[in-house]
Design an enzyme around this catalytic site. Structure first.
Site, PDB file in Angstrom:
ATOM      1  N   SER A   1       0.843  -0.996  -0.164  1.00 47.93           N
ATOM      2  CA  SER A   1      -0.081   0.128   0.036  1.00 47.93           C
ATOM      3  C   SER A   1       0.938   1.278   0.032  1.00 47.93           C
ATOM      4  O   SER A   1       0.537   2.244  -0.249  1.00 47.93           O
ATOM      5  CB  SER A   1      -0.915  -0.059   1.301  1.00 47.93           C
ATOM      6  OG  SER A   1      -0.200  -0.165   2.536  1.00 47.93           O
TER       7      SER A   1
ATOM      8  N   ASP B   1      -5.990   7.907   8.428  1.00 47.81           N
ATOM      9  CA  ASP B   1      -6.103   6.690   8.952  1.00 47.81           C
ATOM     10  C   ASP B   1      -5.148   6.462  10.226  1.00 47.81           C
ATOM     11  O   ASP B   1      -5.246   5.591  10.892  1.00 47.81           O
ATOM     12  CB  ASP B   1      -6.043   5.513   8.170  1.00 47.81           C
ATOM     13  CG  ASP B   1      -4.843   5.605   7.312  1.00 47.81           C
ATOM     14  OD1 ASP B   1      -3.867   5.854   7.726  1.00 47.81           O
ATOM     15  OD2 ASP B   1      -4.819   4.942   6.191  1.00 47.81           O
TER      16      ASP B   1
ATOM     17  N   HIS C   1      -1.273   4.806   7.285  1.00 42.90           N
ATOM     18  CA  HIS C   1      -0.557   5.034   6.081  1.00 42.90           C
ATOM     19  C   HIS C   1       0.058   6.541   6.054  1.00 42.90           C
ATOM     20  O   HIS C   1      -0.826   7.692   6.856  1.00 42.90           O
ATOM     21  CB  HIS C   1      -1.357   4.989   4.763  1.00 42.90           C
ATOM     22  CG  HIS C   1      -1.541   3.482   4.761  1.00 42.90           C
ATOM     23  ND1 HIS C   1      -2.752   2.913   5.151  1.00 42.90           N
ATOM     24  CD2 HIS C   1      -1.173   2.247   4.263  1.00 42.90           C
ATOM     25  CE1 HIS C   1      -3.095   1.603   4.847  1.00 42.90           C
ATOM     26  NE2 HIS C   1      -1.843   1.222   4.349  1.00 42.90           N
TER      27      HIS C   1
END
Length: 372
Positions: free
Chosen positions: A83, A248, A251
């Site tokens: 990610s 979040d 990240h």
């Protein structure tokens, strides 16, 4: 853990990866289980129930340079990994690390750069085999440079580190055999995740750094270069987590990805021989120099932004490497211009930004102006 101890552990992991071992652990299983419990609690909040979203940034960058060298095709940059490589956590394509690196590379090379991102949110190192196959599937469009960012999910999912390094080494070897330069951003420091508390924060940091050092050995032995991502590059992450982590809290934010890309860009350019020759020599004032690769890997793992590249043939103490502490370079900001052949963007999720809209010239630009 001292750099010498970390070097010994990293050497054992890399040796196990090379010879098929699988029993070398990062830290005790019980300790890793505790770290996982906290990290998984954090990850449950990521996306608030939505599927992972990373803006699609594939396309052509630096199109202002298309007429500068008509005989030269665009440089091809491919991003692989998890990610972090995909850019999860930001809302705009231009904020992803791939877009930032493509823009910076185009400015340095004064040549267009075609970006392809095959990274997958949630991927572990065993997904690199699929990603490399996808990258090399079109022999007429092989990449000039590949950037791999992977490792955090290996730690949180308890993948044996020897297996993790084995998959990464195989990926680097295949890409180098195909003629691509390879830069690996090593495992980030999970100890910077806000919700992970002490003493688990220390254990998460230790596991991350051990894997990062082993990744460096495996990558350098296959002809690639590494840049330590550490705490996603610098003490600013620990000092300003709410600014440099995304909404979040897991990240990176746009500023966080820019910080990482600024550290990766000099190594990306150096691998393509685009950096000034005088900067390729070790600078003793920055404590750069030649070390056994395991020692260089261990030192890099504890100092974000440090580059390691193979430098000498194998000697009595094993392979040698050059440890570089390159100065970060500010990145130019340009909006992505996906080429007509770029993969279409996925349908937007409820929290996704609007898709780019085409302008009369045929290029597609985000609907909001780019950063200054």
């Amino acid at each position: 853990m001292s750099s010498l101890s970390r070097a010994r552990v990293a050497r054992r992991i890399a040796a196990g990866a090379a010879y098929g071992g699988g029993g070398v652990g990062l830290v005790g299983a019980a300790a890793v289980g505790l770290v996982l419990a906290e990290v998984q609690m954090v990850k449950r909040h990521v996306g608030n129930g939505h599927a992972p979203y990373a803006p699609r940034a594939d396309g052509l960058y630096g199109y202002d340079y298309t007429g500068a060298s008509p005989d030269e095709p665009p440089l091809r940059l491919t991003m692989l990994g998890d990610s972090t490589a995909a850019g999860q956590g930001v809302r705009r394509a231009r904020q992803t690390p791939g877009a930032l690196l493509a823009s910076g590379l185009a400015a340095v090379a004064e040549r267009p750069v075609e970006l392809c991102n095959v990274a997958l949110p949630g991927a572990q190192s065993d997904d690199l085999d699929r990603q490399v196959a996808l990258t090399l599937s079109d022999t007429a469009r092989l990449p000039d440079i590949c950037v791999i960012m992977v490792g955090a999910n290996d730690v949180t999912h308890r993948m044996p580190p020897t297996r993790s390094v084995r998959h990464l080494s195989a990926a680097v070897r295949r890409l180098r055999t195909a003629g691509a330069e390879v830069v690996v951003g090593t495992c980030p420091d999970l100890g910077t995740v806000e919700q992970v508390q002490q003493p688990l924060r220390w254990l998460a940091r230790r596991a991350s750094r051990q894997l990062a050092a082993a990744q460096t050995i495996g990558t350098v032995e296959q002809g690639g270069r590494t840049v330590s991502l550490g705490d996603l590059l610098g003490p600013e992450f620990e000092a300003n987590p709410r600014e440099l982590f995304g909404p979040d809290h897991y990240h990176p934010s746009a500023e966080g990805y820019a910080t990482a890309a600024m550290a990766l860009l000099p190594t990306v350019c150096a691998s393509l021989a685009l950096w000034p020759a005088e900067e390729e020599r070790p600078d003793v004032s920055r404590h750069e120099g030649f070390l056994p690769v395991a020692r260089a890997a261990a030192e890099a793992a504890s100092e974000p932004g440090t580059e390691v590249v193979a430098a000498m043939p194998t000697g009595p103490r094993g392979p040698w490497a050059l440890l570089k502490r390159r100065r970060r370079r500010r990145l130019p900001a340009t909006d992505p211009a996906p080429s007509p052949s770029a993969t279409p963007s996925p349908p937007p999720t409820p929290d996704s930004p609007p898709a780019p809209t085409p302008n009369p010239s045929g290029h597609a630009f985000p609907s909001t102006p780019g950063p200054t």
